[in-house]
Design an enzyme around this catalytic site. Sequence first.
Site, short mmCIF file in Angstrom:
data_model
loop_
_atom_site.label_atom_id
_atom_site.label_comp_id
_atom_site.label_asym_id
_atom_site.label_seq_id
_atom_site.Cartn_x
_atom_site.Cartn_y
_atom_site.Cartn_z
N ARG A 141 0.82 -1.22 0.00
CA ARG A 141 0.00 0.00 0.00
C ARG A 141 0.85 1.27 0.00
NH1 ARG A 141 -5.23 -1.61 2.92
NH2 ARG A 141 -5.70 0.58 2.97
N TYR A 144 0.63 4.36 -2.36
CA TYR A 144 -0.43 5.34 -2.09
C TYR A 144 -0.11 6.13 -0.82
CZ TYR A 144 -5.24 7.08 -1.45
OH TYR A 144 -6.36 7.87 -1.28
N VAL A 186 -15.19 -0.78 0.39
CA VAL A 186 -16.04 -1.69 1.16
C VAL A 186 -17.53 -1.37 1.05
CG1 VAL A 186 -15.75 -0.50 3.39
CG2 VAL A 186 -16.22 -2.94 3.34
N PRO A 205 -10.03 -9.44 10.71
CA PRO A 205 -10.88 -10.13 11.66
C PRO A 205 -12.34 -9.62 11.66
CG PRO A 205 -9.58 -8.47 12.79
CD PRO A 205 -9.16 -8.42 11.36
N THR A 207 -13.31 -6.92 12.95
CA THR A 207 -13.43 -5.92 14.03
C THR A 207 -12.70 -4.63 13.66
OG1 THR A 207 -11.53 -6.99 15.03
CG2 THR A 207 -13.70 -7.55 15.94
N ARG A 210 -13.90 1.60 10.39
CA ARG A 210 -13.78 2.71 9.45
C ARG A 210 -14.90 3.70 9.78
NH1 ARG A 210 -9.98 0.14 8.77
NH2 ARG A 210 -8.99 -0.60 6.86
N1 LIG Z 1 -12.97 8.43 -1.58
C1 LIG Z 1 -12.27 8.31 -0.47
O1 LIG Z 1 -12.71 7.60 0.46
C2 LIG Z 1 -10.95 9.02 -0.30
C3 LIG Z 1 -10.30 8.92 0.94
C4 LIG Z 1 -9.08 9.57 1.12
C5 LIG Z 1 -8.55 10.34 0.09
N2 LIG Z 1 -9.19 10.41 -1.10
C6 LIG Z 1 -8.55 11.19 -2.18
O2 LIG Z 1 -9.49 12.01 -2.84
C7 LIG Z 1 -9.18 12.09 -4.23
C8 LIG Z 1 -10.39 11.69 -5.06
O3 LIG Z 1 -10.80 10.38 -4.67
P1 LIG Z 1 -12.07 9.67 -5.32
O4 LIG Z 1 -12.70 8.85 -4.27
O5 LIG Z 1 -12.89 10.65 -6.06
O6 LIG Z 1 -11.33 8.68 -6.33
P2 LIG Z 1 -11.69 8.28 -7.81
O7 LIG Z 1 -10.81 7.13 -8.16
O8 LIG Z 1 -13.16 8.14 -7.97
O9 LIG Z 1 -11.23 9.58 -8.62
C9 LIG Z 1 -9.88 9.86 -8.95
C10 LIG Z 1 -9.85 10.54 -10.31
O10 LIG Z 1 -8.48 10.82 -10.66
C11 LIG Z 1 -8.26 10.42 -12.01
N3 LIG Z 1 -6.83 10.12 -12.17
C12 LIG Z 1 -6.12 9.13 -11.57
N4 LIG Z 1 -4.83 9.20 -11.94
C13 LIG Z 1 -4.72 10.26 -12.78
C14 LIG Z 1 -3.64 10.84 -13.50
N5 LIG Z 1 -2.39 10.34 -13.43
N6 LIG Z 1 -3.89 11.92 -14.28
C15 LIG Z 1 -5.14 12.44 -14.39
N7 LIG Z 1 -6.21 11.92 -13.72
C16 LIG Z 1 -5.99 10.85 -12.93
C17 LIG Z 1 -9.18 9.22 -12.20
O11 LIG Z 1 -9.45 8.91 -13.54
C18 LIG Z 1 -10.41 9.67 -11.42
O12 LIG Z 1 -11.30 10.42 -12.23
C19 LIG Z 1 -7.96 11.19 -4.45
O13 LIG Z 1 -6.80 11.99 -4.43
C20 LIG Z 1 -7.98 10.28 -3.25
O14 LIG Z 1 -6.69 9.82 -2.91
C21 LIG Z 1 -10.38 9.77 -1.32
#
Ligand SMILES: NC(=O)c1ccc[n+]([C@@H]2O[C@H](COP(=O)([O-])OP(=O)(O)OC[C@H]3O[C@@H](n4cnc5c(N)ncnc54)[C@H](O)[C@@H]3O)[C@@H](O)[C@H]2O)c1
Length: 290
Positions: A141, A144, A186, A205, A207, A210
């Site tokens: 992971r 990320y 999830v 597990p 438990t 989130r």
């Molecule tokens: N949804 C969550 O629970 C969550 C939690 C923590 C952080 N985030 C952050 O929020 C942001 C949006 O998340 P989301 O849930 O909408 O995710 P998502 O996967 O639905 O959207 C991400 C978007 O980024 C685009 N993308 C990915 N790589 C790219 C690249 N190299 N160039 C151009 N576009 C690119 C994808 O096509 C997509 O449209 C992300 O940065 C994510 O890390 C989301």
Amino acid sequence: MRILVTGGAGLIGSHLVDKLMEKEKSEVIVADNYFTGSKDNLKKWIGHPRFELIRHDIIRPLFVEVDQIYHLACPASPIFYKYNSVKTIKTNVMGTLNMLGLAKRLRARILFTSTSEVYGDSLEHPQKETYWGNVNPIGVRSCYDEGKRMAETLMFDYHRQYGIEIRIARIFNTYGPRMNIDDGRVVSNFIAQAIRNEPLTVQLPGTQTRSFCYVLDLVDGLTQLMEGTDTGPINLGNPGEFTMNELAKAVQELINPEVQISEVENTPDDPRQRKPDITKAKERLGVPRT
Ligand SMILES: NC(=O)c1ccc[n+]([C@@H]2O[C@H](COP(=O)([O-])OP(=O)(O)OC[C@H]3O[C@@H](n4cnc5c(N)ncnc54)[C@H](O)[C@@H]3O)[C@@H](O)[C@H]2O)c1
């Protein structure tokens, strides 16, 4: 006001675009490579005179003229960010450098969507912004988690060195309409399984906890952070905490009481507990929407 949204075709980005487009005078440009996002999420704006959609991968520089940058582009679901881990790192590091370069040239304000994953398998609970995290730097992971941590570092170095106006949101699990049904998160996973009458697969597990925030509330937090004066990082999320067993039972009761719940092996480095401390957001971003 002209605003760039990277990753604007995704779950959070497309709802953010809806909100930004509601302001009468704002122009919105979306840059997205459609890796996990879809044009469908933005179809109501395609052709609108204040809206522009560019197919663009942010690991390459982008030259547009804007006043603000919401920098969201990055796959958020583990199956997609692990699929090409090197690309995930490039998106977070090279992509963020490109967006910071743009912000520097234009003197634009930039907001970066970081994640609760920067806290890793947290030894502090609930997680406050002051906690530095417990992250495996070489795990599956890490592309990320560490990618987001490096992006936060870059944001603060550009802020200190060049005076760039930055905002950092640390987002906790977010859900809502337009989640990709097969993206492995999830909430969508359990709902899709319940609809298909397949067993709800709780990773052991069961438990582990989130906290889930509705996407429109999260988007309000992002715009308030952008318009406020605090650089962040600020946790954005819902402090209501559920175990995965509880979530599976809730989905079973609501959607399909006949469906089975089964246990499956967990993936490596899955955090055991996740709950935001949102004191800072409450103090500095105003009241949540009702
Ligand atoms: N949804 C969550 O629970 C969550 C939690 C923590 C952080 N985030 C952050 O929020 C942001 C949006 O998340 P989301 O849930 O909408 O995710 P998502 O996967 O639905 O959207 C991400 C978007 O980024 C685009 N993308 C990915 N790589 C790219 C690249 N190299 N160039 C151009 N576009 C690119 C994808 O096509 C997509 O449209 C992300 O940065 C994510 O890390 C989301």
